[in-house]
Scaffold this active site. Structure first.
Site, PDB file in Angstrom:
ATOM      1  N   LYS A 223       0.841  -1.199   0.000  1.00 18.64           N
ATOM      2  CA  LYS A 223       0.000   0.000   0.000  1.00 18.64           C
ATOM      3  C   LYS A 223       0.877   1.250   0.000  1.00 18.64           C
ATOM      4  O   LYS A 223       1.912   1.288   0.668  1.00 18.64           O
ATOM      5  CB  LYS A 223      -0.897  -0.039   1.242  1.00 18.64           C
ATOM      6  CG  LYS A 223      -1.922   1.084   1.359  1.00 18.64           C
ATOM      7  CD  LYS A 223      -2.747   0.861   2.610  1.00 18.64           C
ATOM      8  CE  LYS A 223      -3.678   2.009   2.920  1.00 18.64           C
ATOM      9  NZ  LYS A 223      -4.405   1.796   4.197  1.00 18.64           N
TER      10      LYS A 223
ATOM     11  N   SER B 296      -9.037   2.497   4.039  1.00 14.81           N
ATOM     12  CA  SER B 296      -8.214   3.069   3.000  1.00 14.81           C
ATOM     13  C   SER B 296      -7.406   2.030   2.211  1.00 14.81           C
ATOM     14  O   SER B 296      -6.761   2.379   1.213  1.00 14.81           O
ATOM     15  CB  SER B 296      -7.238   4.088   3.608  1.00 14.81           C
ATOM     16  OG  SER B 296      -6.372   3.484   4.548  1.00 14.81           O
TER      17      SER B 296
ATOM     18  N   SER C 145      -9.055   0.669   8.396  1.00 11.92           N
ATOM     19  CA  SER C 145      -8.631   0.574   7.003  1.00 11.92           C
ATOM     20  C   SER C 145      -8.176  -0.806   6.550  1.00 11.92           C
ATOM     21  O   SER C 145      -7.931  -1.009   5.362  1.00 11.92           O
ATOM     22  CB  SER C 145      -7.511   1.582   6.735  1.00 11.92           C
ATOM     23  OG  SER C 145      -8.012   2.894   6.814  1.00 11.92           O
TER      24      SER C 145
END
Length: 474
Positions: free
Chosen positions: A73, A149, A173
Site C-alpha cells: 500500500k 483506506s 482501514s
C-alpha cells in the site's frame, strides 16, 4: 486461468519449497492477472515488474512465503525505489531510498513486491477514490467501493491478482475493505507490529495484510509481528507462533454482540442480519452468546477521535512541508484534506490532550466489558458497500465526506483508539451479492483467540470457493 490464483499464499509458497514451482513462475502468473484485471478494478497504481522478475531469480526457497507475489500500500512502510505517494498529487514523486523494517522482514520471508496499491488521499476516507489515481472498484460489483483506506489491496486480493497484500489500519482501514470484499482482515494490537523507522504520534495505526485465508493472516503476523528498535509501544511476545494457534481448540467463549450504533445513527438491516446470523452460528458451535454493549458514550468518543483525526492531517501537511521544502498548493490536496489540515490548526494542545484522555477513559470502560466477555461481535460498517461517489469531494462543503464516513464507520475506530485487536471474517453476502462483514474485537494482545475463532468459523462456513464476478477464476 493459470492454476495458481485459487491457492492461498502458503499453498503457493509450499510449491516453491518443494521445488515444484520456481518463484519466477508465480510472479509471471501474478503479473498476467494484474494486466488482465487491473484495467477494470484500478487496484494497482504503480508496478515494478522488471525489478521483481529479476528479484525472483534469487528469491529464497525456504521462507514461509517463499516466492509469493504481493503488493504494498502506498502509505506507511517504505520499499526502496517504489513510490510512496500517500494517494496524493502533492507526493506523486516521493520515492524512498530505504526499506522499512517490516518490508525487510517480508522480503526475508520470501515475499516479492510487484507494485503498490490504490488508496484515498492520506488514507483518510473509508472509500478509495482519490483524485490522484481515480477510484478502485469492488470485484463483487465494480459500481461499488472496495472500501478504504486499503481498498486497492482488497480489490487485488479479492480478485486473485495476488493471494495476500500489505494493508494498514488507523480507523478501520484493514477491516473495512475486508468486509466490503469478502476477505480476512486482522487489525493487530497496538505495539504488535513495528513500523520502524516510521512513527505514529497517536498510536492509532498498525500494519498487517489482507488475505483470503485465516492461516495466511496468522503467518503474516508471525513474520512481521515483532518489536523494532525504539518502538513506543511493544506488545508482549506470544506464547507460540500464531500459525500454530489455529490448530488449538477455542474453548467455550463468552461473546457479547451489538447491532446498534453507539452514536444513535441507523444500522442497515443487512449489517444487523450478518451479526445475528453469526451469533446463531457461534451458539451452534458451543459458545455462549449474549446481546450486550459496552458503555462508551458514542458521541463523546466520536468527537475525541475526530479531534485526533483532524490534528493528524494538520501534522502530516506540516511535516511533509518541512521534508519537501515547500508547502502544498491548494490544487495539490483534495478539498477534504485541505479542510482537515486547516481545522486541525484550530485545536489547541489542550484539546488534543483532552481527546487522548477521553479515549483512555473509553479504554477503561471497554476493559470492564472484557471483564465479562472474551469477545465483542459487531458489524464492521453500518451499511453494505457503498456505491462509488457516495463520499464525493466538493469545495463548497469539504468536510461532508468525513461526516458521511462518521455515520458509516461507527464500529471500527474503537479498536484503534483503545489499542485492542479486531478481526473481520467473510461470513455473509446480501441479496445484492455484496459481502457484508462482521467484526470480533478481543482483549489487548488476544490475537491468538481471534485467529483460533476465525479458523473455527472458516471451517464451519467455508468461504474459499466464493469468488467475485471480476476475478482470476471468472
Amino acid at each position: 486461468m493459470d492454476g495458481f490464483a485459487q491457492l492461498d499464499a502458503l499453498a503457493q509458497a509450499a510449491l516453491v519449497q518443494k521445488g515444484e514451482v520456481q518463484p519466477r513462475e508465480l510472479v509471471e502468473a501474478a503479473i498476467a492477472r494484474i494486466e488482465r484485471l487491473n484495467p477494470e478494478l484500478n487496484a494497482v497504481i504503480s508496478t515494478r515488474f522488471e525489478q521483481v522478475l529479476a528479484e525472483a531469480e534469487s528469491a529464497p526457497r525456504t521462507g514461509p512465503f517463499a516466492g509469493v507475489p504481493t503488493l504494498l500500500k502506498e502509505i506507511g512502510p517504505a520499499l526502496k525505489g517504489a513510490r510512496r505517494s500517500l494517494g496524493s498529487r502533492y507526493l506523486a514523486k516521493a520515492v524512498p531510498n530505504y526499506d522499512s523494517l517490516m518490508v525487510t522482514r517480508m522480503k526475508e520471508a520470501g515475499l516479492l513486491f510487484l507494485g503498490t496499491t490504490n488508496l484515498p488521499e492520506f488514507g483518510i476516507l473509508p472509500t478509495t477514490e482519490s483524485q490522484a489515481y481515480g477510484p478502485a472498484k469492488n470485484p463483487w460489483n465494480p459500481a461499488h467501493t472496495p472500501g478504504g483506506s486499503s481498498g486497492g489491496a482488497a480489490a487485488a486480493v479479492a480478485s486473485g491478482m495476488v493471494p495476500i497484500a500489505h494493508a494498514n489500519d488507523g480507523g478501520g482501514s484493514i477491516r473495512i475493505p475486508a468486509a466490503n470484499c469478502g476477505l480476512v482482515g486482522l487489525k493487530p494490537s497496538r505495539g504488535r507490529v513495528s513500523n520502524a523507522p516510521e512513527v505514529d504520534g497517536f498510536g492509532l495505526g498498525v500494519d498487517l495484510c489482507l488475505s483470503r485465508s485465516v492461516r495466511d493472516t496468522a503467518a503474516m503476523l508471525d513474520v512481521i509481528g515483532q518489536p523494532g528498535p525504539g518502538d513506543p509501544y511493544v506488545a508482549p511476545a506470544p506464547e507460540r507462533p500464531f500459525l500454530q494457534e489455529l490448530g488449538r481448540p477455542t474453548g467455550r467463549l463468552r461473546i457479547g454482540f451489538s447491532t446498534t450504533s453507539m452514536t444513535g445513527t441507523p444500522v442497515h438491516a443487512d449489517c444487523k442480519q450478518a451479526v445475528r446470523e453469526t451469533a446463531s452460528l457461534l451458539t451452534d458451535l458451543g459458545h455462549e452468546v449474549e446481546e450486550a454493549s459496552p458503555r462508551l458514550n458514542g458521541p463523546n468518543f466520536q468527537q475525541a477521535f475526530l479531534t485526533l483525526w483532524m490534528a493528524s492531517a494538520t501534522f502530516q501537511v506540516a511535516f511533509l512541508t518541512e521534508v519537501l521544502g515547500r508547502a502544498p498548493e491548494k490544487h495539490e490536496l483534495e478539498p477534504l484534506t485541505w479542510a482537515m489540515a486547516e481545522a486541525g490548526q484550530v485545536s489547541a494542545g489542550a484539546d488534543i490532550i483532552r481527546a487522548q484522555m477521553t479515549l483512555q477513559v473509553k479504554a477503561r470502560r471497554l476493559a470492564a466489558y472484557f471483564g465479562q466477555f472474551d469477545l465483542w461481535l459487531t458489524p464492521v460498517l453500518a451499511e453494505p458497500p457503498l456505491p462509488l461517489g457516495a463520499m464525493a469531494q466538493n469545495r463548497e462543503d469539504p468536510l461532508a465526506p468525513l461526516m458521511r464516513a462518521a455515520e458509516v464507520c461507527v464500529f471500527t475506530p474503537i479498536a484503534n483508539a483503545t489499542g485492542h485487536p479486531a478481526i473481520t471474517v467473510p461470513l455473509h453476502w446480501n441479496e445484492a451479492g455484496l459481502p457484508v462483514g462482521v467484526q470480533f474485537m478481543g482483549r489487548p494482545f488476544a490475537e491468538a483467540t481471534l485467529l483460533r475463532l476465525a479458523a473455527q468459523l472458516e471451517e464451519a462456513r467455508p468461504w474459499a470457493a466464493n469468488w467475485p464476478g471480476v476475478a482470476a477464476l471468472a
